[in-house]
Design a protein around this motif. Structure first.
Motif, PDB file in Angstrom:
ATOM      1  N   GLU A 198      13.808  72.873 -56.838  1.00  0.00           N
ATOM      2  CA  GLU A 198      14.878  73.422 -57.664  1.00  0.00           C
ATOM      3  C   GLU A 198      16.245  72.868 -57.263  1.00  0.00           C
ATOM      4  O   GLU A 198      17.063  72.525 -58.122  1.00  0.00           O
ATOM      5  CB  GLU A 198      14.872  74.950 -57.590  1.00  0.00           C
ATOM      6  N   LYS A 199      16.505  72.753 -55.964  1.00  0.00           N
ATOM      7  CA  LYS A 199      17.773  72.166 -55.525  1.00  0.00           C
ATOM      8  C   LYS A 199      17.816  70.678 -55.873  1.00  0.00           C
ATOM      9  O   LYS A 199      18.884  70.142 -56.204  1.00  0.00           O
ATOM     10  CB  LYS A 199      17.970  72.375 -54.029  1.00  0.00           C
ATOM     11  N   ALA A 200      16.676  70.013 -55.805  1.00  0.00           N
ATOM     12  CA  ALA A 200      16.613  68.605 -56.187  1.00  0.00           C
ATOM     13  C   ALA A 200      16.981  68.432 -57.658  1.00  0.00           C
ATOM     14  O   ALA A 200      17.713  67.504 -58.026  1.00  0.00           O
ATOM     15  CB  ALA A 200      15.216  68.057 -55.917  1.00  0.00           C
ATOM     16  N   LYS A 201      16.502  69.323 -58.499  1.00  0.00           N
ATOM     17  CA  LYS A 201      16.819  69.257 -59.926  1.00  0.00           C
ATOM     18  C   LYS A 201      18.323  69.380 -60.164  1.00  0.00           C
ATOM     19  O   LYS A 201      18.887  68.667 -61.012  1.00  0.00           O
ATOM     20  CB  LYS A 201      16.081  70.359 -60.686  1.00  0.00           C
ATOM     21  N   GLU A 202      18.973  70.264 -59.430  1.00  0.00           N
ATOM     22  CA  GLU A 202      20.417  70.437 -59.587  1.00  0.00           C
ATOM     23  C   GLU A 202      21.158  69.147 -59.262  1.00  0.00           C
ATOM     24  O   GLU A 202      22.079  68.739 -59.982  1.00  0.00           O
ATOM     25  CB  GLU A 202      20.906  71.563 -58.675  1.00  0.00           C
ATOM     26  N   VAL A 203      20.756  68.505 -58.175  1.00  0.00           N
ATOM     27  CA  VAL A 203      21.377  67.244 -57.763  1.00  0.00           C
ATOM     28  C   VAL A 203      21.152  66.175 -58.833  1.00  0.00           C
ATOM     29  O   VAL A 203      22.075  65.437 -59.218  1.00  0.00           O
ATOM     30  CB  VAL A 203      20.808  66.780 -56.411  1.00  0.00           C
ATOM     31  N   LEU A 204      19.932  66.092 -59.334  1.00  0.00           N
ATOM     32  CA  LEU A 204      19.591  65.051 -60.304  1.00  0.00           C
ATOM     33  C   LEU A 204      20.290  65.262 -61.642  1.00  0.00           C
ATOM     34  O   LEU A 204      20.729  64.304 -62.280  1.00  0.00           O
ATOM     35  CB  LEU A 204      18.075  64.991 -60.494  1.00  0.00           C
ATOM     36  N   LEU A 205      20.396  66.495 -62.080  1.00  0.00           N
ATOM     37  CA  LEU A 205      21.080  66.760 -63.346  1.00  0.00           C
ATOM     38  C   LEU A 205      22.563  66.408 -63.258  1.00  0.00           C
ATOM     39  O   LEU A 205      23.160  65.945 -64.242  1.00  0.00           O
ATOM     40  CB  LEU A 205      20.909  68.231 -63.735  1.00  0.00           C
ATOM     41  N   ALA A 206      23.158  66.590 -62.079  1.00  0.00           N
ATOM     42  CA  ALA A 206      24.572  66.252 -61.899  1.00  0.00           C
ATOM     43  C   ALA A 206      24.805  64.750 -62.043  1.00  0.00           C
ATOM     44  O   ALA A 206      25.765  64.316 -62.692  1.00  0.00           O
ATOM     45  CB  ALA A 206      25.062  66.742 -60.539  1.00  0.00           C
ATOM     46  N   VAL A 207      23.908  63.938 -61.468  1.00  0.00           N
ATOM     47  CA  VAL A 207      24.098  62.486 -61.579  1.00  0.00           C
ATOM     48  C   VAL A 207      23.681  61.973 -62.956  1.00  0.00           C
ATOM     49  O   VAL A 207      24.204  60.968 -63.443  1.00  0.00           O
ATOM     50  CB  VAL A 207      23.360  61.722 -60.457  1.00  0.00           C
ATOM     51  N   LYS A 208      22.751  62.670 -63.594  1.00  0.00           N
ATOM     52  CA  LYS A 208      22.412  62.299 -64.973  1.00  0.00           C
ATOM     53  C   LYS A 208      23.629  62.469 -65.869  1.00  0.00           C
ATOM     54  O   LYS A 208      23.971  61.595 -66.669  1.00  0.00           O
ATOM     55  CB  LYS A 208      21.259  63.159 -65.489  1.00  0.00           C
ATOM     56  N   LYS A 209      24.313  63.615 -65.715  1.00  0.00           N
ATOM     57  CA  LYS A 209      25.513  63.894 -66.498  1.00  0.00           C
ATOM     58  C   LYS A 209      26.597  62.855 -66.223  1.00  0.00           C
ATOM     59  O   LYS A 209      27.391  62.506 -67.111  1.00  0.00           O
ATOM     60  CB  LYS A 209      26.027  65.293 -66.159  1.00  0.00           C
ATOM     61  N   ALA A 210      26.624  62.315 -64.991  1.00  0.00           N
ATOM     62  CA  ALA A 210      27.629  61.313 -64.614  1.00  0.00           C
ATOM     63  C   ALA A 210      27.317  59.932 -65.175  1.00  0.00           C
ATOM     64  O   ALA A 210      28.166  59.035 -65.105  1.00  0.00           O
ATOM     65  CB  ALA A 210      27.752  61.255 -63.102  1.00  0.00           C
ATOM     66  N   GLY A 211      26.111  59.744 -65.731  1.00  0.00           N
ATOM     67  CA  GLY A 211      25.784  58.459 -66.355  1.00  0.00           C
ATOM     68  C   GLY A 211      24.776  57.597 -65.625  1.00  0.00           C
ATOM     69  O   GLY A 211      24.656  56.403 -65.901  1.00  0.00           O
ATOM     70  N   ALA A 212      24.031  58.177 -64.669  1.00  0.00           N
ATOM     71  CA  ALA A 212      23.033  57.399 -63.934  1.00  0.00           C
ATOM     72  C   ALA A 212      22.037  56.737 -64.883  1.00  0.00           C
ATOM     73  O   ALA A 212      21.717  57.273 -65.946  1.00  0.00           O
ATOM     74  CB  ALA A 212      22.294  58.299 -62.954  1.00  0.00           C
ATOM     75  N   ARG A 213      21.538  55.569 -64.485  1.00  0.00           N
ATOM     76  CA  ARG A 213      20.622  54.792 -65.322  1.00  0.00           C
ATOM     77  C   ARG A 213      19.208  54.843 -64.750  1.00  0.00           C
ATOM     78  O   ARG A 213      19.032  54.901 -63.538  1.00  0.00           O
ATOM     79  CB  ARG A 213      21.075  53.331 -65.412  1.00  0.00           C
TER      80      ARG A 213
END
Length: 352
Positions: A198-213
């Motif tokens: 669950e904490k991993a998901k939070e981290v990943l969603l933040a970088v997805k929103k930032a534009g990660a490819r």
């Protein structure tokens, strides 16, 4: 989480260990077998090509063994193994999988319990790479990869990689979703846990929103690094060495949170139609020559003792004494239990 200690991983590395092919009378059924066919499930790309170059053509072809590669991602190959479970004869003899996926397939009841008497070269294998249901072929550790031209200051670990400030310079590899979850969990917990989904998901969603490819394969990711579309990610140290050799601008940093290990190995299907040749394949992959060749060609550490690897290369592909203390074995039971849920979230939420 247990750590792979230096004394375990490198046990016996100083001892000389001949790995020449034994005469059939001295080996088991694996070496007595001559001719026929073996179907090998494996990823495509570089790894498949190097299996052909270093194992199949020089060691099995002269014995008259025809090798057929079944190339696909590990997920569809694992699905096929389970789907064929009730068949008396499956379609693939031996499967190349990560240690986590080898464990998962054993739990599913589709792997052969190995008869090590049929693998003479297994006497040289490192203790940590010998499983009841499979054998480690090569190993490395997950490190941060970055382009110094694009990323400054030098990152120290997974938390620095997964910092939204890097925006679309953050890269992911689709097929590495498990290792991404592990790294994100470690980033979120300061290395305390590799299993906090669950904490991993939070981290990943933040970088997805930032534009990660996200890139579909290792090769596509490498091209993006070369073109400077992206500048930071995480990958096995062996891959960093490969890409440096190919002229791709990148450096590696061993994460302060810990270094998850990656083991690539092989299992034999319980219903393999060419089981003796599957054992022959396992024995061949543990020969000294192909083990050394994979260190040179692919930057992975070998899994048998007595290898002659040049000191400068060993420095690049291996780990310092301090880093070896930070190597972390994975929780294979946890990954097996949660793999489907991670993959579903990855595909339907993170990639969407």
């Amino acid at each position: 989480m247990t750590k792979i200690h230096r004394r375990d991983v490198l046990k016996g590395m100083g001892a000389a260990a001949g790995a020449a092919v034994l005469a059939p009378s001295l080996g088991g059924a694996a070496l007595a077998q001559s001719g026929g066919k073996v179907v090998v499930g494996t990823w495509g790309g570089d790894y498949a090509a190097l299996l052909t170059k270093n194992i199949e053509n020089p060691l099995l072809k002269p014995k008259g063994i025809e090798v057929v590669q079944d190339q696909a991602g590990d997920a569809p190959r694992r699905t096929k193994m389970v789907a064929e479970k009730r068949l008396p004869r499956g379609t693939v003899d031996i499967q190349g999988l990560s240690a986590a996926n080898m464990f998962e397939m054993n739990e599913a009841g589709v792997t052969e319990t190995l008869d090590y008497s049929k693998i003479p070269n297994a006497k040289n294998i490192l203790p940590t790479m010998r499983y009841p249901y499979g054998i480690g072929h090569i190993y490395s550790g997950n490190v941060v990869i970055y382009n110094p031209k694009l990323i400054s200051p030098v990152p120290t670990g997974f938390k620095d990689w997964l910092d939204p400030k890097w925006g679309n310079k953050i890269g992911f590899i689709d097929i590495q979703y498990q290792s991404v979850f592990i790294a994100a969990s470690m980033a979120a917990t300061g290395g305390a846990s590799m299993n906090d989904i669950e904490k991993a998901k939070e981290v990943l969603l933040a970088v997805k929103k930032a534009g990660a490819r996200i890139y579909p394969t290792n090769e596509a990711f490498a091209q993006a690094m070369k073109n400077e579309e992206i500048g930071i990610s995480a990958i096995w140290k062996a891959r960093v060495v490969q890409w440096q050799n190919a002229g791709i601008p990148c450096e590696a940093v061993s994460p302060v949170e810990g270094i998850p290990t990656y083991v690539s190995g092989f299992v034999i299907a319980k219903n393999a139609p060419n089981k003796d040749n599957a054992y022959a394949y396992m024995n061949a992959m543990l020969e000294k020559a192909p083990q050394e060749a994979f260190a040179v060609d692919m930057g992975y550490n070998g899994t048998v003792t007595g290898l002659a690897v040049a000191p400068d290369l060993q420095k690049r592909i291996g780990f310092t004494a301090d880093e070896e203390k930070r190597l972390k074995d994975l929780d294979y039971a946890f990954l097996a239990k949660n793999d489907s849920a991670m993959k579903e979230w990855w595909d339907k939420v993170f990639k969407a």
